[in-house]
Write an enzyme that holds these catalytic residues in place. Structure first.
Site, mmCIF file in Angstrom:
data_model
loop_
_atom_site.group_PDB
_atom_site.id
_atom_site.type_symbol
_atom_site.label_atom_id
_atom_site.label_comp_id
_atom_site.label_asym_id
_atom_site.label_seq_id
_atom_site.Cartn_x
_atom_site.Cartn_y
_atom_site.Cartn_z
ATOM 1 N N ARG A 99 7.218 6.774 -34.760
ATOM 2 C CA ARG A 99 6.244 7.207 -33.762
ATOM 3 C C ARG A 99 5.849 8.649 -34.069
ATOM 4 O O ARG A 99 6.679 9.435 -34.548
ATOM 5 C CB ARG A 99 6.866 7.169 -32.359
ATOM 6 C CG ARG A 99 7.093 5.787 -31.818
ATOM 7 C CD ARG A 99 5.784 5.136 -31.397
ATOM 8 N NE ARG A 99 5.983 3.867 -30.736
ATOM 9 C CZ ARG A 99 5.946 2.682 -31.342
ATOM 10 N NH1 ARG A 99 5.725 2.587 -32.646
ATOM 11 N NH2 ARG A 99 6.120 1.572 -30.652
ATOM 12 N N GLU A 109 -2.470 9.709 -31.158
ATOM 13 C CA GLU A 109 -3.338 8.690 -31.776
ATOM 14 C C GLU A 109 -4.507 8.344 -30.865
ATOM 15 O O GLU A 109 -4.312 8.287 -29.647
ATOM 16 C CB GLU A 109 -2.514 7.436 -32.074
ATOM 17 C CG GLU A 109 -1.507 7.685 -33.173
ATOM 18 C CD GLU A 109 -0.497 6.558 -33.331
ATOM 19 O OE1 GLU A 109 -0.714 5.450 -32.811
ATOM 20 O OE2 GLU A 109 0.534 6.806 -33.968
ATOM 21 N N HIS A 166 -1.806 3.520 -37.835
ATOM 22 C CA HIS A 166 -0.752 2.759 -37.124
ATOM 23 C C HIS A 166 -0.899 1.250 -37.372
ATOM 24 O O HIS A 166 -1.239 0.488 -36.468
ATOM 25 C CB HIS A 166 -0.780 3.078 -35.615
ATOM 26 C CG HIS A 166 0.522 2.766 -34.940
ATOM 27 N ND1 HIS A 166 1.017 3.498 -33.876
ATOM 28 C CD2 HIS A 166 1.460 1.817 -35.177
ATOM 29 C CE1 HIS A 166 2.175 2.998 -33.482
ATOM 30 N NE2 HIS A 166 2.469 1.966 -34.265
HETATM 31 O O1 LIG Z 1 4.441 0.371 -33.490
HETATM 32 C C1 LIG Z 1 4.568 -0.785 -33.394
HETATM 33 C C2 LIG Z 1 5.604 -1.438 -32.671
HETATM 34 O O2 LIG Z 1 6.396 -0.790 -31.985
HETATM 35 O O3 LIG Z 1 5.674 -2.668 -32.765
#
Ligand SMILES: O=CC(=O)O
Length: 379
Positions: free
Chosen positions: A298, A327, A345
Protein backbone atom coordinates in the site's frame (compact mmCIF):
# COMPACT_ATOMS: atom_id res chain seq x y z
CA UNK A 1 -32.49 -11.67 -2.15
CA UNK A 2 -33.41 -8.97 -4.68
CA UNK A 3 -34.73 -6.65 -1.98
CA UNK A 4 -31.44 -6.69 -0.05
CA UNK A 5 -29.61 -3.41 -0.52
CA UNK A 6 -25.88 -3.69 -1.27
CA UNK A 7 -23.86 -0.50 -1.17
CA UNK A 8 -20.77 -0.48 -3.39
CA UNK A 9 -18.54 2.16 -1.83
CA UNK A 10 -15.69 1.99 -4.35
CA UNK A 11 -15.83 2.97 -8.02
CA UNK A 12 -17.04 -0.20 -9.80
CA UNK A 13 -13.83 -2.26 -9.98
CA UNK A 14 -15.00 -4.85 -12.47
CA UNK A 15 -18.00 -5.11 -14.85
CA UNK A 16 -18.51 -8.80 -14.12
CA UNK A 17 -18.76 -8.08 -10.39
CA UNK A 18 -21.35 -5.37 -10.99
CA UNK A 19 -23.34 -7.66 -13.29
CA UNK A 20 -23.36 -10.51 -10.76
CA UNK A 21 -24.37 -8.21 -7.88
CA UNK A 22 -27.14 -6.60 -9.92
CA UNK A 23 -28.53 -10.04 -10.81
CA UNK A 24 -28.99 -10.91 -7.15
CA UNK A 25 -29.37 -7.73 -5.08
CA UNK A 26 -30.41 -4.10 -5.24
CA UNK A 27 -27.06 -2.50 -5.93
CA UNK A 28 -26.34 1.12 -5.04
CA UNK A 29 -23.19 2.64 -6.54
CA UNK A 30 -22.22 5.09 -3.83
CA UNK A 31 -19.30 6.54 -5.72
CA UNK A 32 -21.51 8.08 -8.41
CA UNK A 33 -24.22 9.38 -6.07
CA UNK A 34 -23.82 13.17 -5.82
CA UNK A 35 -25.71 13.83 -2.57
CA UNK A 36 -24.43 11.03 -0.38
CA UNK A 37 -25.94 12.30 2.87
CA UNK A 38 -29.40 12.52 1.34
CA UNK A 39 -29.02 9.11 -0.27
CA UNK A 40 -28.02 7.50 3.02
CA UNK A 41 -30.91 9.11 4.85
CA UNK A 42 -33.38 7.71 2.36
CA UNK A 43 -31.86 4.24 1.86
CA UNK A 44 -30.05 3.31 5.04
CA UNK A 45 -32.75 0.93 6.22
CA UNK A 46 -32.47 -1.30 3.16
CA UNK A 47 -28.68 -1.52 3.08
CA UNK A 48 -27.52 -4.76 4.67
CA UNK A 49 -24.19 -5.20 2.87
CA UNK A 50 -21.23 -3.13 1.75
CA UNK A 51 -18.91 -4.06 -1.10
CA UNK A 52 -15.60 -2.18 -1.20
CA UNK A 53 -12.06 -2.64 -2.37
CA UNK A 54 -8.55 -1.27 -1.82
CA UNK A 55 -9.68 2.28 -2.56
CA UNK A 56 -12.83 2.50 -0.41
CA UNK A 57 -14.35 0.17 2.14
CA UNK A 58 -16.35 0.92 5.24
CA UNK A 59 -15.01 3.42 7.74
CA UNK A 60 -16.40 4.12 11.21
CA UNK A 61 -18.56 7.00 9.98
CA UNK A 62 -20.24 4.95 7.25
CA UNK A 63 -20.77 1.97 9.53
CA UNK A 64 -22.39 4.32 12.03
CA UNK A 65 -24.77 5.59 9.32
CA UNK A 66 -25.92 2.09 8.34
CA UNK A 67 -27.97 0.65 11.20
CA UNK A 68 -28.83 -2.59 9.37
CA UNK A 69 -25.39 -3.38 8.01
CA UNK A 70 -24.60 -7.10 8.45
CA UNK A 71 -21.63 -7.77 6.21
CA UNK A 72 -18.73 -6.06 4.43
CA UNK A 73 -17.48 -8.11 1.47
CA UNK A 74 -14.28 -6.66 0.10
CA UNK A 75 -13.03 -7.09 -3.47
CA UNK A 76 -9.45 -7.08 -2.13
CA UNK A 77 -7.20 -9.03 0.15
CA UNK A 78 -6.17 -5.88 2.05
CA UNK A 79 -8.50 -4.76 4.81
CA UNK A 80 -7.05 -1.36 5.59
CA UNK A 81 -10.10 0.52 4.31
CA UNK A 82 -12.42 -1.30 6.71
CA UNK A 83 -12.76 -0.31 10.35
CA UNK A 84 -12.39 -3.81 11.71
CA UNK A 85 -12.74 -2.74 15.33
CA UNK A 86 -16.10 -1.11 14.60
CA UNK A 87 -17.26 -4.18 12.66
CA UNK A 88 -16.26 -6.42 15.55
CA UNK A 89 -18.05 -4.18 18.01
CA UNK A 90 -21.27 -4.24 15.93
CA UNK A 91 -21.05 -7.95 15.05
CA UNK A 92 -20.70 -7.14 11.33
CA UNK A 93 -19.17 -9.93 9.29
CA UNK A 94 -16.15 -9.14 7.07
CA UNK A 95 -14.78 -11.10 4.09
CA UNK A 96 -11.96 -10.52 1.61
CA UNK A 97 -10.43 -12.25 -1.43
CA UNK A 98 -7.25 -14.03 -0.30
CA UNK A 99 -5.34 -16.74 -2.22
CA UNK A 100 -6.92 -16.17 -5.63
CA UNK A 101 -4.73 -13.10 -6.25
CA UNK A 102 -1.49 -14.31 -4.66
CA UNK A 103 0.15 -15.49 -7.88
CA UNK A 104 -0.72 -12.36 -9.85
CA UNK A 105 0.60 -10.01 -7.19
CA UNK A 106 3.80 -12.03 -6.82
CA UNK A 107 4.23 -12.14 -10.61
CA UNK A 108 3.85 -8.37 -10.73
CA UNK A 109 6.46 -7.89 -8.00
CA UNK A 110 8.95 -9.89 -10.06
CA UNK A 111 7.88 -7.97 -13.16
CA UNK A 112 8.64 -4.70 -11.39
CA UNK A 113 12.07 -5.94 -10.34
CA UNK A 114 12.90 -6.87 -13.92
CA UNK A 115 11.38 -3.68 -15.28
CA UNK A 116 13.41 -1.45 -12.98
CA UNK A 117 16.71 -3.30 -13.26
CA UNK A 118 16.54 -4.00 -17.00
CA UNK A 119 14.91 -0.65 -17.79
CA UNK A 120 12.11 -2.34 -19.71
CA UNK A 121 9.76 0.65 -19.78
CA UNK A 122 12.54 3.02 -20.78
CA UNK A 123 13.52 0.65 -23.57
CA UNK A 124 9.91 0.43 -24.72
CA UNK A 125 9.66 4.23 -24.80
CA UNK A 126 12.88 4.33 -26.77
CA UNK A 127 11.63 1.92 -29.44
CA UNK A 128 8.39 3.90 -29.75
CA UNK A 129 10.29 7.16 -30.09
CA UNK A 130 12.49 5.62 -32.79
CA UNK A 131 9.40 4.61 -34.71
CA UNK A 132 7.70 7.97 -34.36
CA UNK A 133 10.91 9.58 -35.72
CA UNK A 134 10.74 7.21 -38.67
CA UNK A 135 7.17 8.28 -39.31
CA UNK A 136 8.32 11.90 -39.20
CA UNK A 137 10.78 11.12 -41.93
CA UNK A 138 8.23 9.42 -44.13
CA UNK A 139 5.89 12.40 -43.86
CA UNK A 140 8.56 14.95 -44.62
CA UNK A 141 10.00 13.04 -47.55
CA UNK A 142 6.61 12.56 -49.15
CA UNK A 143 6.06 16.34 -49.43
CA UNK A 144 5.47 17.44 -53.01
CA UNK A 145 8.62 19.51 -53.44
CA UNK A 146 11.53 18.91 -55.80
CA UNK A 147 13.95 16.41 -54.33
CA UNK A 148 16.81 18.91 -54.09
CA UNK A 149 14.64 21.17 -51.88
CA UNK A 150 13.41 18.42 -49.58
CA UNK A 151 14.68 18.79 -46.06
CA UNK A 152 15.65 15.45 -44.76
CA UNK A 153 13.92 15.80 -41.44
CA UNK A 154 15.51 12.64 -40.28
CA UNK A 155 19.03 13.84 -41.03
CA UNK A 156 18.29 17.23 -39.47
CA UNK A 157 17.22 15.55 -36.25
CA UNK A 158 20.44 13.58 -36.15
CA UNK A 159 22.54 16.73 -36.59
CA UNK A 160 20.68 18.67 -33.92
CA UNK A 161 20.82 15.75 -31.54
CA UNK A 162 24.55 15.18 -32.04
CA UNK A 163 25.35 18.88 -31.63
CA UNK A 164 23.32 19.21 -28.47
CA UNK A 165 24.46 15.97 -26.92
CA UNK A 166 27.97 15.43 -28.16
CA UNK A 167 29.33 14.59 -24.71
CA UNK A 168 26.53 12.08 -24.09
CA UNK A 169 26.97 10.48 -27.47
CA UNK A 170 30.64 9.90 -26.83
CA UNK A 171 30.09 8.64 -23.29
CA UNK A 172 27.26 6.39 -24.35
CA UNK A 173 29.10 4.74 -27.18
CA UNK A 174 32.09 4.29 -24.93
CA UNK A 175 29.94 2.89 -22.15
CA UNK A 176 28.02 0.50 -24.37
CA UNK A 177 31.07 -0.84 -26.09
CA UNK A 178 32.70 -1.44 -22.69
CA UNK A 179 29.67 -3.31 -21.36
CA UNK A 180 28.85 -5.20 -24.52
CA UNK A 181 30.95 -4.57 -27.60
CA UNK A 182 28.52 -6.54 -29.77
CA UNK A 183 25.63 -4.22 -29.07
CA UNK A 184 27.49 -0.96 -29.46
CA UNK A 185 27.10 -0.86 -33.19
CA UNK A 186 23.42 -1.70 -33.33
CA UNK A 187 22.24 0.39 -30.37
CA UNK A 188 24.58 3.22 -31.18
CA UNK A 189 23.48 3.47 -34.75
CA UNK A 190 19.83 3.05 -33.86
CA UNK A 191 20.01 5.93 -31.43
CA UNK A 192 21.98 8.18 -33.73
CA UNK A 193 20.23 7.18 -36.94
CA UNK A 194 16.94 8.32 -35.61
CA UNK A 195 18.02 11.42 -33.83
CA UNK A 196 15.92 10.49 -30.82
CA UNK A 197 17.15 11.58 -27.42
CA UNK A 198 19.33 8.61 -26.70
CA UNK A 199 17.26 6.83 -24.12
CA UNK A 200 20.03 4.63 -22.86
CA UNK A 201 22.69 7.21 -22.35
CA UNK A 202 24.62 6.98 -19.09
CA UNK A 203 22.06 4.55 -17.69
CA UNK A 204 23.20 1.43 -16.01
CA UNK A 205 21.28 -1.70 -16.86
CA UNK A 206 21.51 -4.16 -14.02
CA UNK A 207 20.81 -7.86 -14.06
CA UNK A 208 18.28 -9.48 -11.75
CA UNK A 209 19.57 -13.04 -11.44
CA UNK A 210 21.40 -13.47 -8.16
CA UNK A 211 20.44 -10.13 -6.58
CA UNK A 212 19.65 -10.40 -2.88
CA UNK A 213 15.96 -9.87 -2.17
CA UNK A 214 14.64 -8.71 1.19
CA UNK A 215 10.91 -9.11 1.82
CA UNK A 216 8.88 -7.26 4.43
CA UNK A 217 5.97 -9.51 5.33
CA UNK A 218 6.16 -13.22 4.65
CA UNK A 219 2.48 -14.07 4.31
CA UNK A 220 0.96 -15.71 1.25
CA UNK A 221 2.15 -13.01 -1.16
CA UNK A 222 5.58 -12.55 0.46
CA UNK A 223 6.20 -16.30 0.26
CA UNK A 224 5.08 -16.45 -3.37
CA UNK A 225 7.53 -13.65 -4.22
CA UNK A 226 10.31 -15.48 -2.36
CA UNK A 227 9.61 -18.69 -4.27
CA UNK A 228 9.78 -16.89 -7.61
CA UNK A 229 12.92 -14.93 -6.70
CA UNK A 230 14.60 -18.19 -5.61
CA UNK A 231 14.14 -19.45 -9.16
CA UNK A 232 16.28 -16.46 -10.24
CA UNK A 233 18.99 -17.63 -7.78
CA UNK A 234 18.31 -14.68 -5.47
CA UNK A 235 19.30 -15.11 -1.82
CA UNK A 236 16.17 -14.31 0.22
CA UNK A 237 15.90 -12.59 3.59
CA UNK A 238 12.85 -11.20 5.37
CA UNK A 239 11.41 -9.16 8.16
CA UNK A 240 8.21 -9.96 10.05
CA UNK A 241 7.14 -9.16 13.61
CA UNK A 242 8.34 -12.56 14.78
CA UNK A 243 10.72 -15.01 13.17
CA UNK A 244 9.10 -17.88 11.27
CA UNK A 245 10.21 -21.34 12.34
CA UNK A 246 9.12 -23.01 9.11
CA UNK A 247 11.14 -21.07 6.54
CA UNK A 248 14.81 -21.30 5.65
CA UNK A 249 15.32 -17.64 4.69
CA UNK A 250 17.48 -15.32 6.77
CA UNK A 251 15.48 -13.31 9.31
CA UNK A 252 16.19 -9.71 10.28
CA UNK A 253 14.42 -8.37 13.35
CA UNK A 254 14.73 -4.80 12.06
CA UNK A 255 13.72 -3.37 8.68
CA UNK A 256 16.83 -1.16 8.62
CA UNK A 257 19.05 -4.22 8.99
CA UNK A 258 17.12 -6.03 6.26
CA UNK A 259 17.47 -3.01 3.95
CA UNK A 260 21.20 -2.76 4.64
CA UNK A 261 21.66 -6.40 3.67
CA UNK A 262 19.71 -6.70 0.44
CA UNK A 263 19.77 -5.15 -3.02
CA UNK A 264 16.03 -5.30 -3.65
CA UNK A 265 13.61 -4.55 -0.83
CA UNK A 266 9.98 -5.59 -1.33
CA UNK A 267 7.02 -4.38 0.70
CA UNK A 268 4.53 -7.24 0.92
CA UNK A 269 2.93 -6.82 4.33
CA UNK A 270 -0.54 -5.66 5.33
CA UNK A 271 -1.05 -1.99 6.07
CA UNK A 272 -1.68 -1.44 9.77
CA UNK A 273 -0.81 1.38 12.17
CA UNK A 274 2.38 -0.55 12.90
CA UNK A 275 3.47 -0.81 9.27
CA UNK A 276 2.49 2.73 8.16
CA UNK A 277 5.71 4.41 6.94
CA UNK A 278 7.67 1.21 7.55
CA UNK A 279 9.81 2.54 4.68
CA UNK A 280 11.21 5.74 6.14
CA UNK A 281 14.33 7.82 5.56
CA UNK A 282 16.51 5.51 7.64
CA UNK A 283 15.39 2.41 5.73
CA UNK A 284 15.82 4.16 2.38
CA UNK A 285 19.33 5.28 3.28
CA UNK A 286 20.19 1.75 4.43
CA UNK A 287 19.04 0.38 1.06
CA UNK A 288 21.24 2.97 -0.57
CA UNK A 289 22.11 4.29 -4.03
CA UNK A 290 22.41 0.78 -5.48
CA UNK A 291 19.25 -0.52 -3.85
CA UNK A 292 15.80 -0.88 -5.39
CA UNK A 293 12.49 -0.58 -3.56
CA UNK A 294 9.47 -2.53 -4.80
CA UNK A 295 6.08 -1.70 -3.33
CA UNK A 296 3.13 -3.93 -4.12
CA UNK A 297 1.57 -3.36 -0.68
CA UNK A 298 0.00 0.00 0.00
CA UNK A 299 1.16 3.57 -0.63
CA UNK A 300 1.15 4.56 3.05
CA UNK A 301 3.71 1.85 3.81
CA UNK A 302 6.20 4.36 2.41
CA UNK A 303 7.02 7.87 3.55
CA UNK A 304 6.46 9.12 0.00
CA UNK A 305 8.13 12.56 0.22
CA UNK A 306 11.22 10.81 1.64
CA UNK A 307 11.17 8.28 -1.20
CA UNK A 308 10.82 11.00 -3.82
CA UNK A 309 13.71 13.05 -2.46
CA UNK A 310 15.94 9.96 -2.15
CA UNK A 311 15.25 9.08 -5.79
CA UNK A 312 15.72 12.63 -7.02
CA UNK A 313 18.97 13.02 -5.05
CA UNK A 314 20.26 9.59 -6.13
CA UNK A 315 20.35 8.26 -2.56
CA UNK A 316 18.20 5.33 -3.74
CA UNK A 317 18.98 3.33 -6.87
CA UNK A 318 15.46 2.81 -8.17
CA UNK A 319 11.88 1.94 -7.39
CA UNK A 320 9.04 -0.12 -8.79
CA UNK A 321 5.75 1.14 -7.41
CA UNK A 322 2.27 -0.28 -7.91
CA UNK A 323 0.79 1.77 -5.08
CA UNK A 324 0.91 5.38 -3.90
CA UNK A 325 -0.02 7.39 -0.88
CA UNK A 326 -2.87 9.31 -2.55
CA UNK A 327 -4.03 7.20 -5.47
CA UNK A 328 -4.56 7.90 -8.29
CA UNK A 329 -2.22 10.87 -7.73
CA UNK A 330 1.47 10.21 -8.20
CA UNK A 331 4.24 12.67 -7.23
CA UNK A 332 5.18 14.56 -10.39
CA UNK A 333 8.87 14.47 -9.56
CA UNK A 334 8.85 10.74 -10.37
CA UNK A 335 7.72 11.21 -13.97
CA UNK A 336 11.14 12.21 -15.25
CA UNK A 337 13.09 9.44 -13.51
CA UNK A 338 14.09 6.52 -15.73
CA UNK A 339 15.03 4.32 -12.76
CA UNK A 340 11.43 4.31 -11.56
CA UNK A 341 8.54 2.23 -12.86
CA UNK A 342 5.05 3.41 -11.99
CA UNK A 343 1.92 1.26 -12.16
CA UNK A 344 -1.71 2.16 -11.41
CA UNK A 345 -2.37 -0.41 -8.62
CA UNK A 346 -2.79 -3.46 -10.83
CA UNK A 347 -1.37 -6.24 -8.64
CA UNK A 348 -4.41 -8.47 -9.05
CA UNK A 349 -5.40 -7.00 -12.39
CA UNK A 350 -5.86 -9.98 -14.65
CA UNK A 351 -9.09 -11.18 -16.20
CA UNK A 352 -8.85 -14.59 -14.56
CA UNK A 353 -8.13 -13.31 -11.07
CA UNK A 354 -10.67 -10.49 -11.18
CA UNK A 355 -13.37 -13.07 -11.99
CA UNK A 356 -12.32 -15.29 -9.10
CA UNK A 357 -12.31 -12.28 -6.77
CA UNK A 358 -15.78 -11.25 -7.93
CA UNK A 359 -17.08 -14.80 -7.42
CA UNK A 360 -15.75 -14.72 -3.86
CA UNK A 361 -17.37 -11.35 -3.11
CA UNK A 362 -20.74 -12.57 -4.42
CA UNK A 363 -20.34 -16.05 -2.92
CA UNK A 364 -19.69 -14.59 0.53
CA UNK A 365 -22.77 -12.37 0.32
CA UNK A 366 -24.96 -15.26 -0.82
CA UNK A 367 -23.61 -17.53 1.89
CA UNK A 368 -24.28 -14.90 4.52
CA UNK A 369 -27.85 -14.21 3.45
CA UNK A 370 -28.59 -17.93 3.13
CA UNK A 371 -27.18 -18.56 6.60
CA UNK A 372 -24.38 -20.71 5.24
CA UNK A 373 -20.69 -20.63 6.28
CA UNK A 374 -18.76 -17.73 4.70
CA UNK A 375 -16.21 -18.71 2.03
CA UNK A 376 -13.39 -16.44 3.21
CA UNK A 377 -14.29 -14.97 6.58
CA UNK A 378 -12.12 -12.38 8.29
CA UNK A 379 -14.64 -11.62 11.06
O1 LIG B 1 -4.62 -4.12 -3.42
C1 LIG B 1 -5.29 -5.05 -3.65
C2 LIG B 1 -5.84 -5.93 -2.67
O2 LIG B 1 -5.72 -5.68 -1.47
O3 LIG B 1 -6.42 -6.94 -3.08
Amino acid sequence: MESIGVLMTCPPPDPYLVEQLEKRFTLFKFHSIPDKAHFLNSNKASIRAVVGNASAGADAQLIHQLPNLEIVSSFSVGLDKIDLAKCRERGIRVTNTPDVLTDDVADLAIGLMLAVLRRLCQSDRYVRSVNSCMEGRLVSSSLAVPPFLQIDYYFLQVCVFVLLNIDEVITTLGYISKVNPDCSASLGTLGLRNGAKFAFSKSSWLNFTGKSVGIIGLGRIGLAIAKRAEAFSCPISYHTRTEKSDVKYKYYPSVVELAANCQILVVACALTEETRHIINREVINALGPKGVLINIGRGPHVDEPELVSALVEGRLGGAGLDVFQDEPNVPEELFGLENVVLLPHVGSGTMETRKEMADLVVGNLEAHFLNKPLLTPVL
